[in-house]
Design an enzyme around this catalytic site. Structure first.
Site, short mmCIF file in Angstrom:
data_model
loop_
_atom_site.label_atom_id
_atom_site.label_comp_id
_atom_site.label_asym_id
_atom_site.label_seq_id
_atom_site.Cartn_x
_atom_site.Cartn_y
_atom_site.Cartn_z
N ASP A 74 0.82 -1.21 0.00
CA ASP A 74 0.00 0.00 0.00
C ASP A 74 0.86 1.26 0.00
O ASP A 74 0.48 2.28 -0.57
CB ASP A 74 -0.93 0.01 1.22
CG ASP A 74 -2.10 -0.96 1.05
OD1 ASP A 74 -2.37 -1.37 -0.09
OD2 ASP A 74 -2.74 -1.29 2.06
N GLU A 149 -4.03 10.11 4.67
CA GLU A 149 -4.24 11.03 5.78
C GLU A 149 -3.17 12.10 5.85
O GLU A 149 -2.05 11.93 5.35
CB GLU A 149 -4.27 10.28 7.12
CG GLU A 149 -2.93 9.76 7.63
CD GLU A 149 -2.48 8.47 7.01
OE1 GLU A 149 -1.33 8.44 6.51
OE2 GLU A 149 -3.26 7.50 7.00
N ASP A 178 -1.13 14.63 21.36
CA ASP A 178 0.06 14.32 20.56
C ASP A 178 -0.12 14.73 19.10
O ASP A 178 0.84 14.71 18.33
CB ASP A 178 0.37 12.82 20.62
CG ASP A 178 1.08 12.42 21.90
OD1 ASP A 178 1.13 13.26 22.83
OD2 ASP A 178 1.57 11.29 21.99
N SER A 192 -5.37 5.97 10.84
CA SER A 192 -6.56 6.43 11.55
C SER A 192 -7.22 5.30 12.34
O SER A 192 -7.66 5.48 13.48
CB SER A 192 -7.57 7.03 10.55
OG SER A 192 -8.79 7.34 11.17
#
Length: 294
Positions: A74, A149, A178, A192
């Site tokens: 990926d 993301e 964080d 995520s």
């Protein structure tokens, strides 16, 4: 072969012997079917008998090819997709990584499935990307895009930062944490998900805001319409060591007081799958969900 594709581009996982072997086999297979095949330059260095005029930069591959085949995991797909989404080119993957949410084809015996795809029997999805911009004193300092993301975080492990989040200029929350993950549906099964975010099916026009270790018990992931603009304003109390990471590949430096704007990009990735593709079947297999009881 009667095919909607004429020129096919190959992109591979660098310095990976198994990926190189699959690419070599793929190259031979496509030439035998009569396709014009071009190869991304770094990928071509791993292969033999590739004419020099068929080795091209990734951008040129996007301009010249009708279909790109990515051999790798990926991560390789994400790196290629950020560039290829600028062009009207279909993309499919052969999995030579681990999970392989985006790379459908099995490297062992990919020929039958790929031949169906090449004959026009495939499912196409259009996956949107995120456009990420960093502003300093209202001036654009840097920008990039993300398929999965955009992550705002410190460059130190377990280091808290302070910021405010706005949606379409409406104040949503301030946070000490964080960092924050802003995820597309494509990325909702990646970082995520590890951070406790929801799974968003690919057709949803939505993005998820997922706090990373927030210093409050009331902070929860938030899903918003993807046509909204997300703006993150960094507190002046932060240290200088902040950054926004796009797909964990590209890092944009951020200073205290900067603003990070994240919005849906205009271009979309044309991701194609074999005709029998099922997103829920992929979830079930990759995440080890239970099989049917009856």
């Amino acid at each position: 072969m009667d095919s909607p594709f004429r020129t096919i581009g190959l992109i591979g996982k660098p310095n990976h012997p198994d990926a190189a072997a699959t690419l070599q086999r793929l190259h031979t297979f496509l030439l035998a079917l009569g396709f014009t095949v071009i190869v991304e330059k770094r990928t071509g260095s791993q292969l033999i008998d590739i004419p020099k005029n068929k080795l091209v930069k990734l951008v040129d591959l996007g301009e010249q090819a009708d279909l790109a085949i990515v051999v790798g995991g990926d991560g390789n797909m994400l790196g290629a997709a950020r560039v290829l989404a600028r062009f009207d080119i279909a993309v499919i993957g052969v999995n030579r990584g681990n999970l392989g949410f985006l790379t459908d084809l099995n490297p062992e015996g990919f020929e039958a499935s790929l031949e169906q795809v090449l004959s026009g029997e495939y499912v196409e999805e259009k996956r949107f990307l995120l456009e990420v911009e960093v502003y300093r004193h209202n001036e654009l300092k840097s920008a990039n895009s993300a398929v999965n993301e955009a992550v705002l975080h410190a460059d130190k492990v377990a280091h808290m930062i302070e910021f405010e989040a706005f949606i379409n200029n409406d104040f949503v929350f301030s946070q000490r944490s964080d960092g924050l993950i802003v995820s597309t549906p494509t990325g909702s099964t990646a970082y995520s998900l590890s951070g406790g975010g929801p799974i968003l099916t690919p057709e949803l026009n939505a993005i998820a805001l997922v706090p990373m270790f927030p210093h409050t018990l009331s902070s929860r992931p938030l899903v918003v319409d993807a046509d909204n603009e997300v703006r993150l304003k960094l507190s002046l109390e932060n240290t200088d060591s902040l950054q926004v990471s796009c797909d964990s590949h590209v890092v944009l430096a951020v200073l205290p007081g900067d603003e990070v704007v994240i919005k849906k990009a205009d271009k979309k990735l044309r991701l194609i799958h074999p005709k029998n593709y099922s997103y829920y079947n992929v979830l079930r297999q990759k995440l080890n969900w239970g099989s049917r009881l009856y």
